[in-house]
Scaffold this motif. Structure first.
Motif, PDB file in Angstrom:
ATOM      1  N   HIS A 351     -21.268 -61.870  51.776  1.00 18.33           N
ATOM      2  CA  HIS A 351     -20.601 -61.046  50.771  1.00 18.33           C
ATOM      3  C   HIS A 351     -19.182 -60.692  51.198  1.00 18.33           C
ATOM      4  O   HIS A 351     -18.400 -60.188  50.412  1.00 18.33           O
ATOM      5  N   CYS A 352     -18.845 -60.951  52.447  1.00 17.17           N
ATOM      6  CA  CYS A 352     -17.506 -60.686  52.980  1.00 17.17           C
ATOM      7  C   CYS A 352     -17.225 -59.198  53.144  1.00 17.17           C
ATOM      8  O   CYS A 352     -16.081 -58.747  53.000  1.00 17.17           O
ATOM      9  N   GLY A 353     -18.261 -58.411  53.465  1.00 16.22           N
ATOM     10  CA  GLY A 353     -17.996 -57.069  53.952  1.00 16.22           C
ATOM     11  C   GLY A 353     -17.152 -57.169  55.211  1.00 16.22           C
ATOM     12  O   GLY A 353     -17.220 -58.171  55.942  1.00 16.22           O
ATOM     13  N   TRP A 354     -16.347 -56.149  55.498  1.00 17.00           N
ATOM     14  CA  TRP A 354     -15.397 -56.265  56.594  1.00 17.00           C
ATOM     15  C   TRP A 354     -16.082 -56.432  57.945  1.00 17.00           C
ATOM     16  O   TRP A 354     -15.624 -57.196  58.794  1.00 17.00           O
ATOM     17  N   ASN A 355     -17.194 -55.734  58.169  1.00 20.03           N
ATOM     18  CA  ASN A 355     -17.899 -55.893  59.440  1.00 20.03           C
ATOM     19  C   ASN A 355     -18.387 -57.328  59.616  1.00 20.03           C
ATOM     20  O   ASN A 355     -18.209 -57.934  60.680  1.00 20.03           O
ATOM     21  N   SER A 356     -19.001 -57.882  58.581  1.00 18.70           N
ATOM     22  CA  SER A 356     -19.502 -59.257  58.654  1.00 18.70           C
ATOM     23  C   SER A 356     -18.361 -60.254  58.820  1.00 18.70           C
ATOM     24  O   SER A 356     -18.462 -61.228  59.570  1.00 18.70           O
ATOM     25  N   THR A 357     -17.255 -60.000  58.115  1.00 23.28           N
ATOM     26  CA  THR A 357     -16.095 -60.888  58.234  1.00 23.28           C
ATOM     27  C   THR A 357     -15.547 -60.875  59.652  1.00 23.28           C
ATOM     28  O   THR A 357     -15.268 -61.934  60.239  1.00 23.28           O
ATOM     29  N   LEU A 358     -15.392 -59.687  60.226  1.00 21.28           N
ATOM     30  CA  LEU A 358     -14.904 -59.585  61.595  1.00 21.28           C
ATOM     31  C   LEU A 358     -15.850 -60.270  62.582  1.00 21.28           C
ATOM     32  O   LEU A 358     -15.404 -60.940  63.524  1.00 21.28           O
ATOM     33  N   GLU A 359     -17.150 -60.095  62.388  1.00 19.79           N
ATOM     34  CA  GLU A 359     -18.117 -60.719  63.290  1.00 19.79           C
ATOM     35  C   GLU A 359     -17.997 -62.235  63.259  1.00 19.79           C
ATOM     36  O   GLU A 359     -18.021 -62.899  64.302  1.00 19.79           O
ATOM     37  N   ALA A 360     -17.850 -62.804  62.065  1.00 21.78           N
ATOM     38  CA  ALA A 360     -17.683 -64.258  61.952  1.00 21.78           C
ATOM     39  C   ALA A 360     -16.392 -64.713  62.620  1.00 21.78           C
ATOM     40  O   ALA A 360     -16.373 -65.731  63.332  1.00 21.78           O
ATOM     41  N   ILE A 367     -16.542 -69.475  57.004  1.00 23.61           N
ATOM     42  CA  ILE A 367     -17.177 -68.612  56.015  1.00 23.61           C
ATOM     43  C   ILE A 367     -17.205 -69.260  54.632  1.00 23.61           C
ATOM     44  O   ILE A 367     -16.231 -69.882  54.207  1.00 23.61           O
ATOM     45  N   VAL A 368     -18.332 -69.093  53.942  1.00 25.18           N
ATOM     46  CA  VAL A 368     -18.389 -69.291  52.494  1.00 25.18           C
ATOM     47  C   VAL A 368     -18.484 -67.890  51.905  1.00 25.18           C
ATOM     48  O   VAL A 368     -19.476 -67.191  52.105  1.00 25.18           O
ATOM     49  N   ALA A 369     -17.439 -67.460  51.239  1.00 28.13           N
ATOM     50  CA  ALA A 369     -17.321 -66.078  50.773  1.00 28.13           C
ATOM     51  C   ALA A 369     -17.855 -65.942  49.353  1.00 28.13           C
ATOM     52  O   ALA A 369     -17.426 -66.657  48.443  1.00 28.13           O
ATOM     53  N   MET A 370     -18.787 -65.007  49.176  1.00 27.90           N
ATOM     54  CA  MET A 370     -19.347 -64.710  47.861  1.00 27.90           C
ATOM     55  C   MET A 370     -19.294 -63.193  47.656  1.00 27.90           C
ATOM     56  O   MET A 370     -20.305 -62.496  47.705  1.00 27.90           O
ATOM     57  N   PRO A 371     -18.085 -62.645  47.454  1.00 26.65           N
ATOM     58  CA  PRO A 371     -17.907 -61.192  47.399  1.00 26.65           C
ATOM     59  C   PRO A 371     -18.607 -60.571  46.203  1.00 26.65           C
ATOM     60  O   PRO A 371     -18.733 -61.196  45.144  1.00 26.65           O
ATOM     61  N   GLN A 372     -19.032 -59.314  46.396  1.00 24.53           N
ATOM     62  CA  GLN A 372     -19.755 -58.600  45.354  1.00 24.53           C
ATOM     63  C   GLN A 372     -18.943 -57.432  44.790  1.00 24.53           C
ATOM     64  O   GLN A 372     -18.846 -57.267  43.591  1.00 24.53           O
ATOM     65  N   TRP A 373     -18.367 -56.595  45.654  1.00 21.68           N
ATOM     66  CA  TRP A 373     -17.644 -55.417  45.176  1.00 21.68           C
ATOM     67  C   TRP A 373     -16.801 -54.836  46.310  1.00 21.68           C
ATOM     68  O   TRP A 373     -16.669 -55.456  47.366  1.00 21.68           O
ATOM     69  N   ALA A 374     -16.235 -53.651  46.074  1.00 23.53           N
ATOM     70  CA  ALA A 374     -15.470 -52.912  47.079  1.00 23.53           C
ATOM     71  C   ALA A 374     -14.353 -53.775  47.653  1.00 23.53           C
ATOM     72  O   ALA A 374     -13.626 -54.447  46.915  1.00 23.53           O
ATOM     73  N   ASP A 375     -14.203 -53.780  48.992  1.00 25.85           N
ATOM     74  CA  ASP A 375     -13.124 -54.519  49.639  1.00 25.85           C
ATOM     75  C   ASP A 375     -13.415 -55.999  49.777  1.00 25.85           C
ATOM     76  O   ASP A 375     -12.567 -56.767  50.230  1.00 25.85           O
ATOM     77  N   GLN A 376     -14.622 -56.421  49.404  1.00 25.10           N
ATOM     78  CA  GLN A 376     -15.076 -57.786  49.709  1.00 25.10           C
ATOM     79  C   GLN A 376     -14.225 -58.853  49.030  1.00 25.10           C
ATOM     80  O   GLN A 376     -14.010 -59.932  49.599  1.00 25.10           O
ATOM     81  N   THR A 377     -13.745 -58.586  47.834  1.00 28.66           N
ATOM     82  CA  THR A 377     -12.905 -59.557  47.126  1.00 28.66           C
ATOM     83  C   THR A 377     -11.582 -59.788  47.863  1.00 28.66           C
ATOM     84  O   THR A 377     -11.103 -60.922  47.965  1.00 28.66           O
ATOM     85  N   THR A 378     -11.008 -58.722  48.392  1.00 23.31           N
ATOM     86  CA  THR A 378      -9.757 -58.847  49.150  1.00 23.31           C
ATOM     87  C   THR A 378     -10.005 -59.559  50.476  1.00 23.31           C
ATOM     88  O   THR A 378      -9.203 -60.404  50.903  1.00 23.31           O
ATOM     89  N   ASN A 379     -11.109 -59.247  51.127  1.00 24.35           N
ATOM     90  CA  ASN A 379     -11.449 -59.921  52.379  1.00 24.35           C
ATOM     91  C   ASN A 379     -11.613 -61.425  52.153  1.00 24.35           C
ATOM     92  O   ASN A 379     -11.189 -62.243  52.977  1.00 24.35           O
ATOM     93  N   ALA A 380     -12.238 -61.777  51.039  1.00 23.77           N
ATOM     94  CA  ALA A 380     -12.432 -63.195  50.715  1.00 23.77           C
ATOM     95  C   ALA A 380     -11.097 -63.898  50.506  1.00 23.77           C
ATOM     96  O   ALA A 380     -10.920 -65.063  50.889  1.00 23.77           O
ATOM     97  N   LYS A 381     -10.142 -63.190  49.898  1.00 19.47           N
ATOM     98  CA  LYS A 381      -8.792 -63.742  49.723  1.00 19.47           C
ATOM     99  C   LYS A 381      -8.157 -64.037  51.083  1.00 19.47           C
ATOM    100  O   LYS A 381      -7.557 -65.109  51.278  1.00 19.47           O
ATOM    101  N   LEU A 382      -8.301 -63.118  52.022  1.00 21.15           N
ATOM    102  CA  LEU A 382      -7.750 -63.321  53.362  1.00 21.15           C
ATOM    103  C   LEU A 382      -8.401 -64.517  54.040  1.00 21.15           C
ATOM    104  O   LEU A 382      -7.721 -65.345  54.658  1.00 21.15           O
ATOM    105  N   VAL A 383      -9.721 -64.619  53.926  1.00 23.32           N
ATOM    106  CA  VAL A 383     -10.455 -65.710  54.581  1.00 23.32           C
ATOM    107  C   VAL A 383      -9.978 -67.065  54.086  1.00 23.32           C
ATOM    108  O   VAL A 383      -9.697 -67.979  54.876  1.00 23.32           O
ATOM    109  N   GLN A 384      -9.867 -67.213  52.764  1.00 23.15           N
ATOM    110  CA  GLN A 384      -9.550 -68.528  52.205  1.00 23.15           C
ATOM    111  C   GLN A 384      -8.062 -68.856  52.251  1.00 23.15           C
ATOM    112  O   GLN A 384      -7.676 -69.963  52.664  1.00 23.15           O
ATOM    113  N   ASP A 385      -7.214 -67.928  51.838  1.00 18.16           N
ATOM    114  CA  ASP A 385      -5.813 -68.251  51.600  1.00 18.16           C
ATOM    115  C   ASP A 385      -4.853 -67.822  52.702  1.00 18.16           C
ATOM    116  O   ASP A 385      -3.749 -68.359  52.797  1.00 18.16           O
ATOM    117  N   VAL A 386      -5.240 -66.846  53.520  1.00 16.03           N
ATOM    118  CA  VAL A 386      -4.364 -66.395  54.600  1.00 16.03           C
ATOM    119  C   VAL A 386      -4.802 -67.000  55.929  1.00 16.03           C
ATOM    120  O   VAL A 386      -4.010 -67.635  56.626  1.00 16.03           O
TER     121      VAL A 386
END
Length: 458
Positions: A351-360, A367-386
């Motif tokens: 879901h790309c919660g920040w804790n899970s993202t940092l752990e990965a 990561i295959v990012a499937m964000p649900q809500w909150a900050d997860q959509t922004t985290n997914a943007k960082l993972v893929q495009d940044v």
């Protein structure tokens, strides 16, 4: 004889949810590692009764306050707004009692490190003459966006297709945190997200669970407002630098895990062959999305380890077992860091919660990012495009991600044309974050700076 200076005492107060507690208790363990600081974690009575503690809690002590729902916690509140209101009223009163109780002990509290989403904690700390340190559990990028909204520079609802925020690439509306992209859906959370800036100028420190090198432009941009101290990643030291001895787990969990069964299953699989699937402790995907996820995992033709909480299994397991085939294993919960550290794991569907993202990122897992809500959509943007360390799935109009999309993204990250590039980027980021917490690294220096100031004041 020279009298030894008193060790500074820090009270750490996270929002009472596992995703907020874990990084803050890890920060506490960092503080106590060199015996320079005493740390106490304050949590609600309900959460304290639900915790599964282990020796990895280390020297961080546990104390309790009330949120007004001592028998049920958040689940007992009639609404999010009602819970947050009760948490503030009951929490302010019982936190004051806690501080007063410690004031007559050998280790009175010197500083309260509080979760930035509950800024009233800072007001209580200041009422008692204590230093206050805001702790942001989300990436700096999310705070930049929220602060832009708070200042009225990004009016809601967002009307433009592309959004420009200092320190960040251009963002589409779907890249914004859900509280901001959908303000009418999450009004209580939006209010809490923005309210954390209301008294931030009174904080003595602003700590953020990120690594400067991950978000240089974002940190530099918001540092024009406050002196930001990136102190992350706040994960167990065993997976980073091993400077905190016997620190292999967060020290507490609200769920049980049978890792031995998982370990045996993973050890039987080839390197980089398993997709690890977990959506954290809060997200609820719903029946239709779970069925599509099962179809996608089966269609990917990869081994997979899928975490489905007991509450979801009771409703959905009958519908998913037939879809998963014989290449998958379903568990209620597991030790996520140990799974991600396994050589068998080739990617993390999250879901790309920040804790899970940092752990990965710490463990070099794409990561295959499937964000649900909150900050997860922004985290997914960082993972893929940044950071270019994975891919984000695309949902349909109803918000459902179809199985064919899930399978396609998994195959691309595991075996596609850019799979090696994404893996290399993930490994590069792993080296970067490990260096940050090592002696002389940016995060290590910031933690030392925080401790040194506390020592001078105590």
């Amino acid at each position: 004889m020279v009298k030894k200076a008193r060790v500074a005492h820090v009270l750490i107060f996270p929002y009472p949810a596992q995703g907020h507690i874990n990084p803050m208790i890890q920060f506490g363990k960092r503080l106590t590692a060199a015996n320079r600081v005493k740390a106490t974690l304050a949590t609600t009575i309900f959460i304290s009764k639900s915790m599964h503690l282990n020796e990895s809690t280390g020297s961080v002590q546990i104390d309790t306050i009330s949120d007004g729902y001592d028998e049920s916690g958040y689940a007992g509140a009639e609404s999010t707004k009602a819970y947050l209101s009760s948490f503030q009223s009951a929490g302010s009163r019982t936190l004051a009692h806690l501080i007063q109780r410690h004031s007559s002990s050998n280790h009175p509290i010197d500083c309260v490190v509080y979760d930035a989403v509950v800024p009233w904690i800072l007001d209580v700390a200041k009422d008692h003459g204590l230093a206050g340190a805001a702790f942001f559990t989300q990436p700096c990028a999310v705070s930049n966006i929220a602060y832009y909204v708070y200042r009225g520079l990004l009016p809601l609802p967002v009307s433009s297709n592309l959004v420009s925020v200092p320190g960040l690439p251009f963002l589409e509306v779907g890249d914004l945190p859900s509280f901001i992209s959908k303000p009418d859906v999450y009004p209580a959370y939006l209010e809490a997200t923005l309210h954390k800036f209301s008294n931030l100028d009174k904080a003595d420190f602003v700590l953020i669970n990120t690594v400067y090198e991950l978000e240089e432009k974002a940190v530099d941009a918001i540092s024009t407002q406050w002196q930001i101290l990136p102190i992350g990643p706040s994960i167990p030291s065993f997976y980073l630098d091993n400077r905190v001895k016997k620190d292999k787990a967060y020290g507490l969990s609200l769920f049980n895990s049978d890792y031995k069964t998982v370990t045996n299953w993973l050890e039987d699989k080839p390197p980089n062959s398993v997709v690890y699937v977990s959506f954290g402790s809060v997200a609820n995907l719903g029946q239709e999305q779970m069925k599509e996820l099962a179809r996608g995992l089966k269609a990917s033709n990869c081994y997979f380890l899928w975490v489905i909480r007991a509450s979801e299994q009771a409703l959905l397991l009958k519908h998913t077992i037939a879809e998963t085939g014989k290449k998958g294993m379903i568990v209620e919960w597991c030790a996520q860091l140990e799974v991600l550290a396994s050589e068998a794991v080739g990617c993390f569907l999250t879901h790309c919660g920040w804790n899970s993202t940092l752990e990965a990122l710490c463990l070099g897992v794409p990561i295959v990012a499937m964000p649900q809500w909150a900050d997860q959509t922004t985290n997914a943007k960082l993972v893929q495009d940044v950071w270019k360390a994975g891919l984000r799935v695309t949902s349909e109009e109803k918000g459902i991600v179809r199985g064919r999309e899930i399978a396609g993204c998994i195959r691309e990250v595991m075996h596609g044309a850019k799979a090696e590039e994404m893996k290399a980027n993930a490994m590069r980021l792993s080296r970067l974050v490990r260096a940050a917490v090592s002696e002389g690294g940016t995060s290590a220096k910031n933690i030392d700076k925080f401790v040194s100031i506390l020592e001078e004041q105590s």
